[in-house]
Scaffold this motif. Structure first.
Motif, PDB file in Angstrom:
ATOM      1  N   ALA A  24       8.720   4.973  -3.969  1.00 52.04           N
ATOM      2  CA  ALA A  24       7.546   3.822  -4.441  1.00 52.04           C
ATOM      3  C   ALA A  24       8.438   2.266  -4.739  1.00 52.04           C
ATOM      4  O   ALA A  24       8.374   1.495  -4.355  1.00 52.04           O
ATOM      5  CB  ALA A  24       7.046   4.430  -4.938  1.00 52.04           C
ATOM      6  N   TYR A  25       9.629   2.425  -5.935  1.00 49.37           N
ATOM      7  CA  TYR A  25      10.271   1.246  -6.650  1.00 49.37           C
ATOM      8  C   TYR A  25      11.195   0.670  -5.258  1.00 49.37           C
ATOM      9  O   TYR A  25      11.324  -0.499  -5.936  1.00 49.37           O
ATOM     10  CB  TYR A  25      10.570   1.589  -7.341  1.00 49.37           C
ATOM     11  CG  TYR A  25       9.472   1.902  -8.665  1.00 49.37           C
ATOM     12  CD1 TYR A  25       9.338   0.623  -9.072  1.00 49.37           C
ATOM     13  CD2 TYR A  25       9.425   3.612  -9.162  1.00 49.37           C
ATOM     14  CE1 TYR A  25       8.574   0.871  -9.836  1.00 49.37           C
ATOM     15  CE2 TYR A  25       8.610   3.613 -10.084  1.00 49.37           C
ATOM     16  CZ  TYR A  25       7.514   2.905 -10.488  1.00 49.37           C
ATOM     17  OH  TYR A  25       7.163   2.405 -11.583  1.00 49.37           O
ATOM     18  N   LYS A  26      10.769   1.263  -4.326  1.00 48.07           N
ATOM     19  CA  LYS A  26      11.336   0.229  -2.331  1.00 48.07           C
ATOM     20  C   LYS A  26      10.203  -0.752  -2.852  1.00 48.07           C
ATOM     21  O   LYS A  26      10.871  -1.492  -2.116  1.00 48.07           O
ATOM     22  CB  LYS A  26      11.400   1.084  -1.984  1.00 48.07           C
ATOM     23  CG  LYS A  26      11.962   0.186  -1.047  1.00 48.07           C
ATOM     24  CD  LYS A  26      13.049   1.461   0.303  1.00 48.07           C
ATOM     25  CE  LYS A  26      13.370   0.466   1.905  1.00 48.07           C
ATOM     26  NZ  LYS A  26      13.656   1.529   2.822  1.00 48.07           N
ATOM     27  N   MET A  86       0.515  -1.248  -0.051  1.00 50.09           N
ATOM     28  CA  MET A  86       0.118   0.265  -0.020  1.00 50.09           C
ATOM     29  C   MET A  86       0.710   1.075   0.385  1.00 50.09           C
ATOM     30  O   MET A  86       0.139   2.028  -0.538  1.00 50.09           O
ATOM     31  CB  MET A  86      -0.682   0.046   1.433  1.00 50.09           C
ATOM     32  CG  MET A  86      -2.545   1.174   0.975  1.00 50.09           C
ATOM     33  SD  MET A  86      -3.199   1.043  -0.373  1.00 50.09           S
ATOM     34  CE  MET A  86      -4.395   2.550  -0.232  1.00 50.09           C
ATOM     35  N   LYS A  87       2.099   1.378   0.530  1.00 53.94           N
ATOM     36  CA  LYS A  87       3.100   2.403   0.646  1.00 53.94           C
ATOM     37  C   LYS A  87       3.469   2.681  -0.807  1.00 53.94           C
ATOM     38  O   LYS A  87       3.395   4.513  -0.648  1.00 53.94           O
ATOM     39  CB  LYS A  87       3.625   2.117   2.049  1.00 53.94           C
ATOM     40  CG  LYS A  87       5.157   3.524   2.177  1.00 53.94           C
ATOM     41  CD  LYS A  87       6.137   2.735   3.004  1.00 53.94           C
ATOM     42  CE  LYS A  87       5.161   2.885   4.761  1.00 53.94           C
ATOM     43  NZ  LYS A  87       6.709   2.288   4.977  1.00 53.94           N
ATOM     44  N   GLY A  88       3.652   1.458  -1.851  1.00 59.09           N
ATOM     45  CA  GLY A  88       4.523   1.693  -2.744  1.00 59.09           C
ATOM     46  C   GLY A  88       3.612   2.511  -3.370  1.00 59.09           C
ATOM     47  O   GLY A  88       3.381   3.206  -4.329  1.00 59.09           O
ATOM     48  N   ILE A  89       2.032   2.303  -4.028  1.00 57.54           N
ATOM     49  CA  ILE A  89       1.105   2.895  -3.900  1.00 57.54           C
ATOM     50  C   ILE A  89       0.977   4.433  -3.756  1.00 57.54           C
ATOM     51  O   ILE A  89       0.592   4.829  -4.643  1.00 57.54           O
ATOM     52  CB  ILE A  89      -0.573   1.348  -4.059  1.00 57.54           C
ATOM     53  CG1 ILE A  89      -0.254   0.338  -4.480  1.00 57.54           C
ATOM     54  CG2 ILE A  89      -1.842   2.820  -4.660  1.00 57.54           C
ATOM     55  CD1 ILE A  89      -1.536  -0.316  -4.020  1.00 57.54           C
ATOM     56  N   LEU A  90       0.763   4.234  -2.402  1.00 56.26           N
ATOM     57  CA  LEU A  90       1.154   6.011  -2.106  1.00 56.26           C
ATOM     58  C   LEU A  90       1.388   6.955  -2.387  1.00 56.26           C
ATOM     59  O   LEU A  90       1.264   8.179  -3.083  1.00 56.26           O
ATOM     60  CB  LEU A  90       0.206   6.421  -0.680  1.00 56.26           C
ATOM     61  CG  LEU A  90      -1.020   5.129  -0.333  1.00 56.26           C
ATOM     62  CD1 LEU A  90      -0.721   5.329   1.225  1.00 56.26           C
ATOM     63  CD2 LEU A  90      -2.323   6.049  -0.280  1.00 56.26           C
ATOM     64  N   ARG A 129       4.186  -3.200 -11.586  1.00 58.02           N
ATOM     65  CA  ARG A 129       2.644  -2.703 -11.598  1.00 58.02           C
ATOM     66  C   ARG A 129       2.376  -0.730 -10.816  1.00 58.02           C
ATOM     67  O   ARG A 129       1.352  -0.401 -10.858  1.00 58.02           O
ATOM     68  CB  ARG A 129       2.687  -3.038 -10.265  1.00 58.02           C
ATOM     69  CG  ARG A 129       1.143  -2.873  -9.161  1.00 58.02           C
ATOM     70  CD  ARG A 129       1.613  -3.901  -7.751  1.00 58.02           C
ATOM     71  NE  ARG A 129       0.330  -3.697  -7.026  1.00 58.02           N
ATOM     72  CZ  ARG A 129      -0.340  -4.201  -5.576  1.00 58.02           C
ATOM     73  NH1 ARG A 129       0.960  -4.789  -4.902  1.00 58.02           N
ATOM     74  NH2 ARG A 129      -0.950  -3.720  -4.938  1.00 58.02           N
ATOM     75  N   GLY A 130       3.467  -0.678 -10.340  1.00 57.24           N
ATOM     76  CA  GLY A 130       3.717   0.876 -10.669  1.00 57.24           C
ATOM     77  C   GLY A 130       3.664   1.421 -11.277  1.00 57.24           C
ATOM     78  O   GLY A 130       2.840   2.890 -11.602  1.00 57.24           O
TER      79      GLY A 130
END
Length: 288
Positions: A222-224, A1-5, A230-231
């Motif tokens: 984000a890419y972590k 979820m963190k990556g999506i945000l 998907r990103g």
């Protein structure tokens, strides 16, 4: 979820940066790359300070991928803001956001993923969408649309390199070299065409640059937490954001043809990425 945000925040900042940049360009003879110059200037300063405060080494682990990320992101950013001089905010963002398609196409070459030939169908679908957005008459193709398309292709290589670099290098290291590379390139290119902004234009130039820096920091972080494909698909949300902003601030002409083209691009992206997810899940099941 963190990556999506993080991706959503990055795309909002990218869209807002392009809107602010367009305000500068339409009211002056300031070239688009002058806006990206300040993005890289501020980013270099912020990146240097952040790297020093974190006490991290300035030496990247994966030099090749950090360098690829820096070079192709610079090309993408320059092409993107040059495109704003000739076409709409909506078109620039829509064509620039074709990069998730090229992420899937270039992934076998850059990060050695298996290529699925069924993706050729989605590439053709996307190119049809690009055709509808650009609307060429084959005598004169809008220069801005072509630059935006180049920006999207370059961004795909930058995203794949980022995903690989993020496995070994920190956000601070990647962003620092990205910004310094962009700054050096801009110093070489911009000097002959520099235009001095007015007081109000300075405010907008700085705001556009800071939004761009915030976007780069957010997408790098984000890419972590999220894989490249998907990103990249979630990044397509910028098409909607930029379209709304373009209509609100510049009364961009949203035609049926433009909507159809955008829909085909999004459909192709969804088809490619969802197909990849199925293959990954299938492989995971076979390994259990």
């Amino acid at each position: 979820m963190k990556g999506i945000l993080y991706v959503l925040l990055a795309e909002f900042c990218f869209a807002a940066s392009s809107v602010v940049g367009k305000f500068v360009i339409i009211d002056s003879d300031i070239p688009g790359i002058q806006l990206t110059f300040f993005r890289f200037l501020f980013g270099s300063i912020i990146g240097f300070v952040a790297l020093k405060r974190a006490g991290e080494s300035f030496r990247p682990v994966n030099v090749k991928m950090v360098a690829w990320r820096a070079v192709f992101n610079t090309i993408s950013a320059m092409a993107f803001f040059m495109a704003l001089e000739y076409t709409t905010v909506t078109n620039v963002n829509m064509l620039g956001l074709t990069y998730p398609l090229w992420v899937v196409i270039f992934a076998p070459l850059i990060i050695h993923e298996k290529f699925e030939w069924r993706n050729i169908f989605f590439v053709i679908l996307a190119l049809l969408g690009v055709y509808l957005v650009v609307r060429p008459d084959f005598q004169a193709i809008n220069k801005g649309d072509m630059l935006a398309f180049i920006s999207g292709v370059s961004a795909s290589v930058a995203v794949l390199a980022l995903r690989q670099a993020r496995k070994t290098d920190s956000t601070h290291v990647i962003v620092f070299y990205l910004m310094v590379t962009g700054l050096v390139v801009h110093l070489l290119v911009l000097f002959p065409m520099w235009k001095t902004p007015t007081s109000w234009q300075w405010v907008l130039v700085v705001l556009s640059a800071l939004l761009g820096v915030a976007a780069q920091l957010s997408i790098t972080q984000a890419y972590k937490f999220i894989e490249a494909t998907r990103g990249s698909l979630i990044s397509s949300s910028r098409i909607v954001m930029a379209g709304i902003m373009g209509v609100m601030f510049f009364s961009d002409d949203i035609t049926t043809q433009l909507i159809a083209g955008g829909a085909l691009i999004l459909l192709a992206q969804f088809g490619m990425v969802s197909n990849r997810f199925r293959l990954v899940r299938r492989r995971s099941s076979d390994e259990l």
